[in-house]
Design an enzyme around this catalytic site. Structure first.
Site, PDB file in Angstrom:
ATOM      1  N   HIS A 128       0.828  -1.210   0.000  1.00 34.08           N
ATOM      2  CA  HIS A 128       0.000   0.000   0.000  1.00 34.08           C
ATOM      3  C   HIS A 128       0.861   1.259   0.000  1.00 34.08           C
ATOM      4  O   HIS A 128       0.557   2.222  -0.718  1.00 34.08           O
ATOM      5  CB  HIS A 128      -0.941  -0.001   1.203  1.00 34.08           C
ATOM      6  CG  HIS A 128      -1.929  -1.121   1.186  1.00 34.08           C
ATOM      7  ND1 HIS A 128      -2.806  -1.377   2.212  1.00 34.08           N
ATOM      8  CD2 HIS A 128      -2.178  -2.085   0.253  1.00 34.08           C
ATOM      9  CE1 HIS A 128      -3.551  -2.432   1.918  1.00 34.08           C
ATOM     10  NE2 HIS A 128      -3.184  -2.872   0.734  1.00 34.08           N
ATOM     11  N   HIS A 165      -9.292  -2.473  -5.144  1.00 39.15           N
ATOM     12  CA  HIS A 165      -8.188  -2.790  -4.241  1.00 39.15           C
ATOM     13  C   HIS A 165      -7.168  -3.700  -4.921  1.00 39.15           C
ATOM     14  O   HIS A 165      -5.963  -3.575  -4.673  1.00 39.15           O
ATOM     15  CB  HIS A 165      -8.682  -3.448  -2.959  1.00 39.15           C
ATOM     16  CG  HIS A 165      -7.595  -3.536  -1.932  1.00 39.15           C
ATOM     17  ND1 HIS A 165      -7.228  -2.473  -1.148  1.00 39.15           N
ATOM     18  CD2 HIS A 165      -6.741  -4.548  -1.618  1.00 39.15           C
ATOM     19  CE1 HIS A 165      -6.209  -2.817  -0.382  1.00 39.15           C
ATOM     20  NE2 HIS A 165      -5.892  -4.072  -0.647  1.00 39.15           N
ATOM     21  N   HIS A 184      -1.413 -11.012  -5.719  1.00 37.33           N
ATOM     22  CA  HIS A 184       0.012 -10.749  -5.522  1.00 37.33           C
ATOM     23  C   HIS A 184       0.903 -11.713  -6.313  1.00 37.33           C
ATOM     24  O   HIS A 184       1.875 -11.292  -6.940  1.00 37.33           O
ATOM     25  CB  HIS A 184       0.364 -10.827  -4.035  1.00 37.33           C
ATOM     26  CG  HIS A 184      -0.148  -9.663  -3.241  1.00 37.33           C
ATOM     27  ND1 HIS A 184       0.190  -8.358  -3.526  1.00 37.33           N
ATOM     28  CD2 HIS A 184      -0.975  -9.607  -2.170  1.00 37.33           C
ATOM     29  CE1 HIS A 184      -0.408  -7.554  -2.666  1.00 37.33           C
ATOM     30  NE2 HIS A 184      -1.118  -8.285  -1.834  1.00 37.33           N
ATOM     31  N   ASP A 189      -3.173  -2.894  -5.110  1.00 34.87           N
ATOM     32  CA  ASP A 189      -2.098  -3.848  -4.832  1.00 34.87           C
ATOM     33  C   ASP A 189      -1.191  -4.033  -6.045  1.00 34.87           C
ATOM     34  O   ASP A 189       0.037  -4.143  -5.910  1.00 34.87           O
ATOM     35  CB  ASP A 189      -2.689  -5.208  -4.434  1.00 34.87           C
ATOM     36  CG  ASP A 189      -3.200  -5.236  -3.005  1.00 34.87           C
ATOM     37  OD1 ASP A 189      -2.876  -4.319  -2.226  1.00 34.87           O
ATOM     38  OD2 ASP A 189      -3.932  -6.185  -2.666  1.00 34.87           O
TER      39      ASP A 189
END
Length: 292
Positions: free
Chosen positions: A86, A245, A272, A249
């Site tokens: 973040h 979001h 991720h 990321d």
């Protein structure tokens, strides 16, 4: 503000930013200071180990280590720095190229699950450009990675443009697309929170506690968007919050390339692991990019 493709000079903060909070996985209180740094310094994390000992780890993809539900970096000397994505996304979007990030625990704070506190701190600090030339990664040809139904593709462009898609059970399909600028990031992506389903998060939290592993110990309704059935408890902070979001990321993970990226990215169900796979695939293919 000039578009990313027009930026020619490196920049750092005008003053230090100091924030305190709790880690999502460790649950530990941590104080983080983001300080100005010199030309060609890049983003470097400095972890305070106590008794006057510190270790540094650069925010580069070669130092990335797989950890559950976050992006983590492992120092060559051993210690880990966890949940960096973040802050890295906020630094990237606000065009801060050089900074020293000091922290007194293993994990950066999660705050409310988004990146707005970092954006507010960076805005209050201000930004100072130097005379040093900025280099960017210009994508020359498409690079794509896949994992089952997840896909991530980057192609040539004059700025960083993201287009993301996410389908969650019991939700309508979610989409977001845009060119990343400080304003777009702060208004449209930074408010989006880390999210998860209660039926998976609660057992994972218990599992981590029983095995003494740092897994979601700091997760609660104040730090995450909790999904129950087909709803987020308390509602979404922004439309299609989960896919936004994922884009937040993604920006933080792309920052580990070490330079701003000029490319158009199409993402479907990314996370991720796929983000890092794309960075590695791109960086390991010298014919697919150049430093401008």
């Amino acid at each position: 503000m000039a578009p990313a493709s027009a930026r020619q000079r490196q920049a750092t903060l005008s003053a230090s930013v100091r924030l305190t909070g709790y880690g999502l996985h460790t649950g530990r209180r941590v104080t983080v200071t983001v300080a100005p740094a010199g030309d060609d310094h890049g983003i470097v994390f400095r972890r305070d180990l106590g008794r006057g000992r510190t270790v540094d780890v650069p925010a580069l993809w070669t130092f990335r280590e797989t950890q559950p539900l976050c992006t983590a970096l492992r120092s060559p000397h051993g210690p880990l720095v966890r949940t960096v994505e973040h802050l890295l996304a906020a630094l990237y979007a606000h065009r801060i190229d050089n900074a020293l990030v000091s922290l007194d625990a293993e994990e950066l704070p999660i705050f409310d699950g988004g990146a707005l506190p970092w954006c507010e701190g960076l805005r209050a600090s201000g930004r100072t450009e130097s005379d040093a030339q900025l280099r960017s990664i210009r994508v020359l040809r498409p690079v794509e990675v896949r994992q089952d139904h997840r896909t991530l593709r980057i192609a040539p462009a004059d700025a960083l443009h993201l287009s993301g898609r996410l389908e969650l059970s019991r939700f309508d399909p979610m989409h977001w697309s845009g060119t990343i600028t400080p304003e777009v990031f702060t208004e449209q992506l930074a408010p989006s929170r880390s999210f998860g389903r209660a039926k998976w998060a609660i057992p994972a939290k218990i599992y981590g506690m029983l095995l003494r592993k740092p897994l979601l110990r700091g997760a609660n309704l104040s730090s995450t968007a909790c999904i129950v059935g087909g709803q987020i408890i308390g509602g979404m902070t922004v439309p299609d919050e989960p896919v936004r979001h994922r884009m937040l990321d993604l920006i933080g993970d792309l920052a580990l390339a070490g330079y701003p990226i000029l490319g158009r990215i199409e993402a479907a169900h990314t996370g991720h692991e796929l983000n890092h796979a794309l960075v590695a695939a791109l960086m390991n293919d010298p014919a697919a990019w150049e430093l401008t």
